[in-house]
Design a protein around this motif. Structure first.
Motif, mmCIF file in Angstrom:
data_model
loop_
_atom_site.group_PDB
_atom_site.id
_atom_site.type_symbol
_atom_site.label_atom_id
_atom_site.label_comp_id
_atom_site.label_asym_id
_atom_site.label_seq_id
_atom_site.Cartn_x
_atom_site.Cartn_y
_atom_site.Cartn_z
ATOM 1 N N GLY A 18 2.853 -8.900 0.786
ATOM 2 C CA GLY A 18 1.945 -7.880 0.287
ATOM 3 C C GLY A 18 0.927 -8.375 -0.718
ATOM 4 O O GLY A 18 0.291 -7.561 -1.383
ATOM 5 N N ARG A 21 -2.608 -6.940 -0.429
ATOM 6 C CA ARG A 21 -2.688 -5.536 -0.815
ATOM 7 C C ARG A 21 -2.740 -5.392 -2.336
ATOM 8 O O ARG A 21 -3.479 -4.565 -2.874
ATOM 9 C CB ARG A 21 -1.488 -4.756 -0.268
ATOM 10 C CG ARG A 21 -1.345 -4.762 1.229
ATOM 11 C CD ARG A 21 -2.317 -3.879 1.915
ATOM 12 N NE ARG A 21 -2.255 -2.517 1.418
ATOM 13 C CZ ARG A 21 -2.952 -1.526 1.931
ATOM 14 N NH1 ARG A 21 -3.768 -1.733 2.935
ATOM 15 N NH2 ARG A 21 -2.866 -0.323 1.433
ATOM 16 N N HIS A 25 -5.835 -3.630 -3.946
ATOM 17 C CA HIS A 25 -5.568 -2.253 -4.356
ATOM 18 C C HIS A 25 -4.752 -2.124 -5.637
ATOM 19 O O HIS A 25 -4.466 -1.008 -6.067
ATOM 20 C CB HIS A 25 -4.841 -1.521 -3.225
ATOM 21 C CG HIS A 25 -5.587 -1.535 -1.934
ATOM 22 N ND1 HIS A 25 -6.725 -0.797 -1.705
ATOM 23 C CD2 HIS A 25 -5.360 -2.234 -0.791
ATOM 24 C CE1 HIS A 25 -7.162 -1.023 -0.486
ATOM 25 N NE2 HIS A 25 -6.358 -1.892 0.095
ATOM 26 N N GLY A 28 -0.030 -0.759 -7.793
ATOM 27 C CA GLY A 28 0.439 0.569 -7.428
ATOM 28 C C GLY A 28 0.369 0.857 -5.942
ATOM 29 O O GLY A 28 0.664 1.966 -5.509
ATOM 30 N N ASP A 29 0.012 -0.110 -5.128
ATOM 31 C CA ASP A 29 -0.151 0.087 -3.697
ATOM 32 C C ASP A 29 1.216 0.182 -3.005
ATOM 33 O O ASP A 29 2.016 -0.753 -3.046
ATOM 34 C CB ASP A 29 -0.970 -1.060 -3.100
ATOM 35 C CG ASP A 29 -1.260 -0.840 -1.635
ATOM 36 O OD1 ASP A 29 -1.777 0.243 -1.304
ATOM 37 O OD2 ASP A 29 -0.975 -1.751 -0.837
ATOM 38 N N THR A 30 1.488 1.298 -2.371
ATOM 39 C CA THR A 30 2.784 1.530 -1.730
ATOM 40 C C THR A 30 3.008 0.584 -0.562
ATOM 41 O O THR A 30 4.100 0.032 -0.407
ATOM 42 C CB THR A 30 2.875 2.991 -1.247
ATOM 43 O OG1 THR A 30 2.603 3.846 -2.344
ATOM 44 C CG2 THR A 30 4.243 3.293 -0.683
ATOM 45 N N LEU A 31 1.996 0.396 0.281
ATOM 46 C CA LEU A 31 2.147 -0.493 1.436
ATOM 47 C C LEU A 31 2.406 -1.930 0.989
ATOM 48 O O LEU A 31 3.160 -2.656 1.634
ATOM 49 C CB LEU A 31 0.916 -0.421 2.326
ATOM 50 C CG LEU A 31 0.998 -1.149 3.660
ATOM 51 C CD1 LEU A 31 2.178 -0.640 4.473
ATOM 52 C CD2 LEU A 31 -0.284 -0.987 4.434
ATOM 53 N N TRP A 33 4.136 -2.803 -1.548
ATOM 54 C CA TRP A 33 5.552 -2.882 -1.917
ATOM 55 C C TRP A 33 6.466 -2.744 -0.704
ATOM 56 O O TRP A 33 7.616 -3.178 -0.731
ATOM 57 C CB TRP A 33 5.895 -1.818 -2.958
ATOM 58 C CG TRP A 33 5.319 -2.131 -4.293
ATOM 59 C CD1 TRP A 33 4.283 -1.506 -4.911
ATOM 60 C CD2 TRP A 33 5.725 -3.179 -5.178
ATOM 61 N NE1 TRP A 33 4.014 -2.085 -6.123
ATOM 62 C CE2 TRP A 33 4.893 -3.131 -6.312
ATOM 63 C CE3 TRP A 33 6.697 -4.166 -5.120
ATOM 64 C CZ2 TRP A 33 5.006 -4.018 -7.372
ATOM 65 C CZ3 TRP A 33 6.815 -5.045 -6.179
ATOM 66 C CH2 TRP A 33 5.978 -4.966 -7.293
ATOM 67 N N LEU A 34 5.986 -2.132 0.382
ATOM 68 C CA LEU A 34 6.805 -1.970 1.583
ATOM 69 C C LEU A 34 6.757 -3.193 2.505
ATOM 70 O O LEU A 34 7.673 -3.386 3.305
ATOM 71 C CB LEU A 34 6.365 -0.727 2.356
ATOM 72 C CG LEU A 34 6.682 0.608 1.705
ATOM 73 C CD1 LEU A 34 6.128 1.754 2.540
ATOM 74 C CD2 LEU A 34 8.172 0.775 1.494
#
Length: 148
Positions: A18, A21, A25, A28-31, A33-34
């Motif tokens: 990630g 990302r 971004h 704080g970018d959710t993707l 962290w996923l």
């Protein structure tokens, strides 16, 4: 100012974690962290194959996750590298001019695109071949059990 070349290299090299990302971004970018989740699951699948051998059915599902994640991040690197300077700067550097230097394409960007294309295609094909091979071997084994 977000640099297109840096984003392409981060997507290619550190994409499964990630990093691209987070660069574009923020933390704080959710993707962002996923993305490490399927990467870790795929690495766990490789560990299971080393421990239990090729017949471990859970590893048949987990290993392609790693391959597909790497291939998807390579595709993102290609998309970043091929975006026009105007589009790049409008999206990631909105307060700069349309032809600002961070959105320009140079030889380092071209190298990231070429390597991402080669590695991404190879990993995608290997993941598909691995998945289909084990799926059809399983189907043949089940058919043998039924016929006996």
């Amino acid at each position: 100012m977000k640099n297109k070349t840096a984003a392409a290299w981060l997507a290619f090299v550190g994409g499964p974690l990630g990093l691209h990302r987070f660069y574009l971004h923020g933390l704080g970018d959710t993707l962002g962290w996923l993305l490490p989740v399927p990467t870790a699951l795929g690495l766990y699948g490789i560990q299971r194959v080393q421990q239990w051998g090729q017949d471990d059915q859970l590893s048949w599902l987990l290993i392609p996750l790693l391959g597909f994640t790497i291939a998807a991040c390579a595709l993102v690197a290609i998309l970043y590298g091929l975006s026009s300077p105007e589009k790049w700067n409008a999206r990631y550097n909105p307060h700069s001019a349309d032809n600002a230097a961070p959105g320009q394409t140079n030889w380092c960007t071209i190298a990231a695109i070429a390597l991402a294309l080669m590695v991404g295609a190879a990993v995608l094909m290997a993941s598909l071949a691995y998945s289909f091979q084990h799926y059809f071997e399983y189907q043949i084994e089940e058919a043998r059990k039924i016929s006996q």
